[in-house]
Design a protein around this motif. Structure first.
Motif, PDB file in Angstrom:
ATOM      1  N   LYS A 239      25.360 -45.682 -40.316  1.00 30.61           N
ATOM      2  CA  LYS A 239      24.344 -45.878 -41.353  1.00 30.61           C
ATOM      3  C   LYS A 239      23.217 -44.868 -41.199  1.00 30.61           C
ATOM      4  O   LYS A 239      23.039 -44.258 -40.142  1.00 30.61           O
ATOM      5  CB  LYS A 239      23.757 -47.297 -41.268  1.00 30.61           C
ATOM      6  N   ARG A 240      22.423 -44.728 -42.276  1.00 27.61           N
ATOM      7  CA  ARG A 240      21.193 -43.949 -42.231  1.00 27.61           C
ATOM      8  C   ARG A 240      20.007 -44.916 -42.167  1.00 27.61           C
ATOM      9  O   ARG A 240      20.171 -46.108 -42.437  1.00 27.61           O
ATOM     10  CB  ARG A 240      21.107 -43.033 -43.453  1.00 27.61           C
ATOM     11  N   PRO A 241      18.810 -44.430 -41.823  1.00 29.76           N
ATOM     12  CA  PRO A 241      17.666 -45.340 -41.656  1.00 29.76           C
ATOM     13  C   PRO A 241      17.429 -46.285 -42.831  1.00 29.76           C
ATOM     14  O   PRO A 241      17.128 -47.464 -42.627  1.00 29.76           O
ATOM     15  CB  PRO A 241      16.492 -44.374 -41.463  1.00 29.76           C
ATOM     16  N   GLU A 242      17.575 -45.799 -44.050  1.00 24.06           N
ATOM     17  CA  GLU A 242      17.301 -46.644 -45.220  1.00 24.06           C
ATOM     18  C   GLU A 242      18.339 -47.747 -45.403  1.00 24.06           C
ATOM     19  O   GLU A 242      18.123 -48.693 -46.168  1.00 24.06           O
ATOM     20  CB  GLU A 242      17.247 -45.781 -46.484  1.00 24.06           C
ATOM     21  N   ASP A 243      19.488 -47.635 -44.690  1.00 19.68           N
ATOM     22  CA  ASP A 243      20.581 -48.591 -44.868  1.00 19.68           C
ATOM     23  C   ASP A 243      20.496 -49.796 -43.929  1.00 19.68           C
ATOM     24  O   ASP A 243      21.130 -50.824 -44.181  1.00 19.68           O
ATOM     25  CB  ASP A 243      21.932 -47.897 -44.645  1.00 19.68           C
ATOM     26  N   LEU A 244      19.746 -49.683 -42.844  1.00 19.44           N
ATOM     27  CA  LEU A 244      19.682 -50.773 -41.872  1.00 19.44           C
ATOM     28  C   LEU A 244      18.968 -51.986 -42.466  1.00 19.44           C
ATOM     29  O   LEU A 244      17.976 -51.858 -43.179  1.00 19.44           O
ATOM     30  CB  LEU A 244      18.945 -50.332 -40.610  1.00 19.44           C
ATOM     31  N   THR A 245      19.462 -53.168 -42.126  1.00 21.99           N
ATOM     32  CA  THR A 245      18.787 -54.398 -42.535  1.00 21.99           C
ATOM     33  C   THR A 245      17.583 -54.636 -41.622  1.00 21.99           C
ATOM     34  O   THR A 245      17.453 -54.016 -40.556  1.00 21.99           O
ATOM     35  CB  THR A 245      19.729 -55.605 -42.440  1.00 21.99           C
ATOM     36  N   ASN A 246      16.731 -55.558 -42.027  1.00 27.02           N
ATOM     37  CA  ASN A 246      15.561 -55.876 -41.205  1.00 27.02           C
ATOM     38  C   ASN A 246      15.976 -56.388 -39.828  1.00 27.02           C
ATOM     39  O   ASN A 246      15.376 -56.033 -38.806  1.00 27.02           O
ATOM     40  CB  ASN A 246      14.692 -56.916 -41.915  1.00 27.02           C
ATOM     41  N   LEU A 247      16.997 -57.239 -39.784  1.00 27.29           N
ATOM     42  CA  LEU A 247      17.466 -57.771 -38.499  1.00 27.29           C
ATOM     43  C   LEU A 247      18.036 -56.660 -37.615  1.00 27.29           C
ATOM     44  O   LEU A 247      17.864 -56.683 -36.386  1.00 27.29           O
ATOM     45  CB  LEU A 247      18.514 -58.859 -38.727  1.00 27.29           C
ATOM     46  N   GLU A 248      18.714 -55.691 -38.218  1.00 24.95           N
ATOM     47  CA  GLU A 248      19.252 -54.567 -37.442  1.00 24.95           C
ATOM     48  C   GLU A 248      18.122 -53.716 -36.861  1.00 24.95           C
ATOM     49  O   GLU A 248      18.221 -53.230 -35.727  1.00 24.95           O
ATOM     50  CB  GLU A 248      20.183 -53.728 -38.316  1.00 24.95           C
ATOM     51  N   TRP A 249      17.044 -53.548 -37.613  1.00 22.19           N
ATOM     52  CA  TRP A 249      15.891 -52.807 -37.096  1.00 22.19           C
ATOM     53  C   TRP A 249      15.277 -53.534 -35.900  1.00 22.19           C
ATOM     54  O   TRP A 249      14.918 -52.910 -34.892  1.00 22.19           O
ATOM     55  CB  TRP A 249      14.837 -52.616 -38.189  1.00 22.19           C
ATOM     56  N   ILE A 250      15.150 -54.845 -36.011  1.00 23.66           N
ATOM     57  CA  ILE A 250      14.578 -55.620 -34.902  1.00 23.66           C
ATOM     58  C   ILE A 250      15.463 -55.512 -33.666  1.00 23.66           C
ATOM     59  O   ILE A 250      14.977 -55.257 -32.552  1.00 23.66           O
ATOM     60  CB  ILE A 250      14.403 -57.097 -35.312  1.00 23.66           C
ATOM     61  N   ARG A 251      16.767 -55.676 -33.853  1.00 24.05           N
ATOM     62  CA  ARG A 251      17.700 -55.604 -32.721  1.00 24.05           C
ATOM     63  C   ARG A 251      17.692 -54.213 -32.088  1.00 24.05           C
ATOM     64  O   ARG A 251      17.692 -54.076 -30.855  1.00 24.05           O
ATOM     65  CB  ARG A 251      19.114 -55.967 -33.200  1.00 24.05           C
ATOM     66  N   LEU A 252      17.668 -53.177 -32.924  1.00 24.37           N
ATOM     67  CA  LEU A 252      17.648 -51.806 -32.416  1.00 24.37           C
ATOM     68  C   LEU A 252      16.388 -51.555 -31.586  1.00 24.37           C
ATOM     69  O   LEU A 252      16.452 -50.968 -30.496  1.00 24.37           O
ATOM     70  CB  LEU A 252      17.714 -50.823 -33.586  1.00 24.37           C
ATOM     71  N   SER A 253      15.255 -52.016 -32.079  1.00 22.00           N
ATOM     72  CA  SER A 253      13.999 -51.811 -31.346  1.00 22.00           C
ATOM     73  C   SER A 253      14.010 -52.565 -30.020  1.00 22.00           C
ATOM     74  O   SER A 253      13.472 -52.087 -29.016  1.00 22.00           O
ATOM     75  CB  SER A 253      12.804 -52.243 -32.202  1.00 22.00           C
ATOM     76  N   GLU A 254      14.629 -53.750 -30.001  1.00 20.84           N
ATOM     77  CA  GLU A 254      14.716 -54.535 -28.761  1.00 20.84           C
ATOM     78  C   GLU A 254      15.560 -53.812 -27.711  1.00 20.84           C
ATOM     79  O   GLU A 254      15.179 -53.736 -26.536  1.00 20.84           O
ATOM     80  CB  GLU A 254      15.317 -55.911 -29.057  1.00 20.84           C
ATOM     81  N   ILE A 255      16.700 -53.277 -28.146  1.00 18.75           N
ATOM     82  CA  ILE A 255      17.593 -52.593 -27.201  1.00 18.75           C
ATOM     83  C   ILE A 255      16.916 -51.352 -26.624  1.00 18.75           C
ATOM     84  O   ILE A 255      16.971 -51.099 -25.410  1.00 18.75           O
ATOM     85  CB  ILE A 255      18.919 -52.207 -27.892  1.00 18.75           C
ATOM     86  N   LEU A 256      16.255 -50.583 -27.481  1.00 21.46           N
ATOM     87  CA  LEU A 256      15.600 -49.362 -27.009  1.00 21.46           C
ATOM     88  C   LEU A 256      14.442 -49.689 -26.066  1.00 21.46           C
ATOM     89  O   LEU A 256      14.206 -48.969 -25.093  1.00 21.46           O
ATOM     90  CB  LEU A 256      15.115 -48.536 -28.197  1.00 21.46           C
ATOM     91  N   THR A 257      13.735 -50.777 -26.348  1.00 23.95           N
ATOM     92  CA  THR A 257      12.643 -51.197 -25.462  1.00 23.95           C
ATOM     93  C   THR A 257      13.189 -51.626 -24.105  1.00 23.95           C
ATOM     94  O   THR A 257      12.644 -51.265 -23.052  1.00 23.95           O
ATOM     95  CB  THR A 257      11.854 -52.355 -26.098  1.00 23.95           C
ATOM     96  N   GLN A 258      14.280 -52.390 -24.113  1.00 20.45           N
ATOM     97  CA  GLN A 258      14.902 -52.829 -22.858  1.00 20.45           C
ATOM     98  C   GLN A 258      15.410 -51.642 -22.050  1.00 20.45           C
ATOM     99  O   GLN A 258      15.305 -51.616 -20.818  1.00 20.45           O
ATOM    100  CB  GLN A 258      16.047 -53.792 -23.161  1.00 20.45           C
ATOM    101  N   THR A 259      15.940 -50.645 -22.747  1.00 20.73           N
ATOM    102  CA  THR A 259      16.446 -49.448 -22.063  1.00 20.73           C
ATOM    103  C   THR A 259      15.319 -48.716 -21.350  1.00 20.73           C
ATOM    104  O   THR A 259      15.462 -48.268 -20.211  1.00 20.73           O
ATOM    105  CB  THR A 259      17.118 -48.506 -23.079  1.00 20.73           C
ATOM    106  N   LYS A 260      14.159 -48.610 -22.016  1.00 21.57           N
ATOM    107  CA  LYS A 260      13.005 -47.947 -21.400  1.00 21.57           C
ATOM    108  C   LYS A 260      12.522 -48.706 -20.174  1.00 21.57           C
ATOM    109  O   LYS A 260      12.109 -48.120 -19.175  1.00 21.57           O
ATOM    110  CB  LYS A 260      11.862 -47.829 -22.419  1.00 21.57           C
ATOM    111  N   GLU A 261      12.592 -50.041 -20.251  1.00 22.93           N
ATOM    112  CA  GLU A 261      12.080 -50.868 -19.155  1.00 22.93           C
ATOM    113  C   GLU A 261      12.917 -50.745 -17.889  1.00 22.93           C
ATOM    114  O   GLU A 261      12.405 -50.914 -16.780  1.00 22.93           O
ATOM    115  CB  GLU A 261      12.019 -52.334 -19.600  1.00 22.93           C
ATOM    116  N   VAL A 262      14.220 -50.437 -18.030  1.00 21.48           N
ATOM    117  CA  VAL A 262      15.083 -50.354 -16.846  1.00 21.48           C
ATOM    118  C   VAL A 262      15.227 -48.923 -16.331  1.00 21.48           C
ATOM    119  O   VAL A 262      15.873 -48.689 -15.321  1.00 21.48           O
ATOM    120  CB  VAL A 262      16.491 -50.929 -17.143  1.00 21.48           C
ATOM    121  N   GLU A 263      14.618 -47.966 -17.041  1.00 28.50           N
ATOM    122  CA  GLU A 263      14.683 -46.582 -16.572  1.00 28.50           C
ATOM    123  C   GLU A 263      13.924 -46.443 -15.259  1.00 28.50           C
ATOM    124  O   GLU A 263      12.855 -47.040 -15.085  1.00 28.50           O
ATOM    125  CB  GLU A 263      14.073 -45.639 -17.619  1.00 28.50           C
TER     126      GLU A 263
END
Length: 264
Positions: A239-263
């Protein structure tokens, strides 16, 4: 008044439209209403008649003095000759905590995006927002996943509010007459909205991704994380940014935040 024109203020003079705004606002004496852009006070008087308390902001000192004088008999109107974008709104709202908070306004079109972000990021869940906006701006706010007009503000605003277009307003309803038509949007809070921290996290991520909105999510993620990790989490990386649903944006942001925390 020339200063107000420079600020993008077009004054609503159509009484029928003003009455529609009040109808959609569903005001009671238990409401504290925020108005952004007092202007000539045409809407302000109606808000004072039907609402409990009115907090109205006008940056133009001439208009401020004019409406202050003309509406001074209304003890429930609180006038602020201040830039709404710079005020400490939480501090101003604090003495009115027993009321339900609403925003009802014909906002200056030239600073619409900044105003909507401020309304959204204040940690107050407004019980209703009724806002007059430029028609094209309204289409962006309402844009759904997959629509070309979708922007970061569409995503984060829809996470906290259900947005409905209630009425189209012709340019002839204003003075000076704008070059565009307008719409009235009614926004109601969602039952279980994400918190402000989540909103800010998604906003920062979406703003970065939308700068390269024609790229697929997989390409945008590659410098940050293995895209397959995101795909395995149920977020389609084709998908492209405009195609993601609101829930997908929330989930994506959560995963990226968790990844930063374990670096390390």
């Amino acid at each position: 008044m020339l200063d107000s024109i420079k600020l993008g203020q077009n004054f609503l003079i159509n009484t029928g439209v003003l009455e529609k705004v009040i109808e959609f606002s569903d005001l009671t004496k238990d409401d504290c209403v925020v108005e952004i852009g007092t202007g000539m006070g045409n809407l302000t008087g109606y808000l004072a008649q039907y609402g409990g308390e009115v907090l109205t902001f006008e940056i133009d000192p001439i208009l401020y003095q004019k409406t202050l004088q003309e509406l001074s008999s209304n003890s429930n109107i609180h006038f602020f000759n201040q830039d709404f974008l710079k005020v400490d709104l939480l501090q101003i709202l604090a003495p009115f905590s027993k009321y339900s908070f609403k925003v009802v306004a014909n906002i200056p079109y030239s600073i619409s995006t900044a105003i909507w972000y401020k309304i959204l990021q204040i940690p107050v869940l407004w019980t209703r927002l009724v806002l007059m906006v430029q028609k094209e701006f309204g289409q962006k706010i309402m844009a759904q996943p997959g629509e070309k007009k979708r922007v970061p503000l569409s995503i984060i605003f829809q996470m906290r509010y259900q947005v409905q277009q209630r009425f189209e307003v012709s340019r002839g309803s204003f003075r000076p007459m704008p070059r565009v038509d307008s719409v009235i949007l009614k926004c109601l809070p969602r039952a279980y909205p994400p918190d402000i921290n989540t909103i800010n996290r998604v906003a920062n991520l979406a703003q970065g991704f939308f700068k390269q909105k024609r790229k697929k999510i997989s390409n945008l993620l590659r410098p940050i994380i293995d895209p397959l990790i995101i795909n395995d989490a149920g977020i389609p990386i084709t998908k492209r940014p405009e195609d993601l649903t609101n829930l997908e944006w929330i989930r994506l942001s959560e995963i990226l935040t968790q990844t930063k925390e374990v670096e390390p």
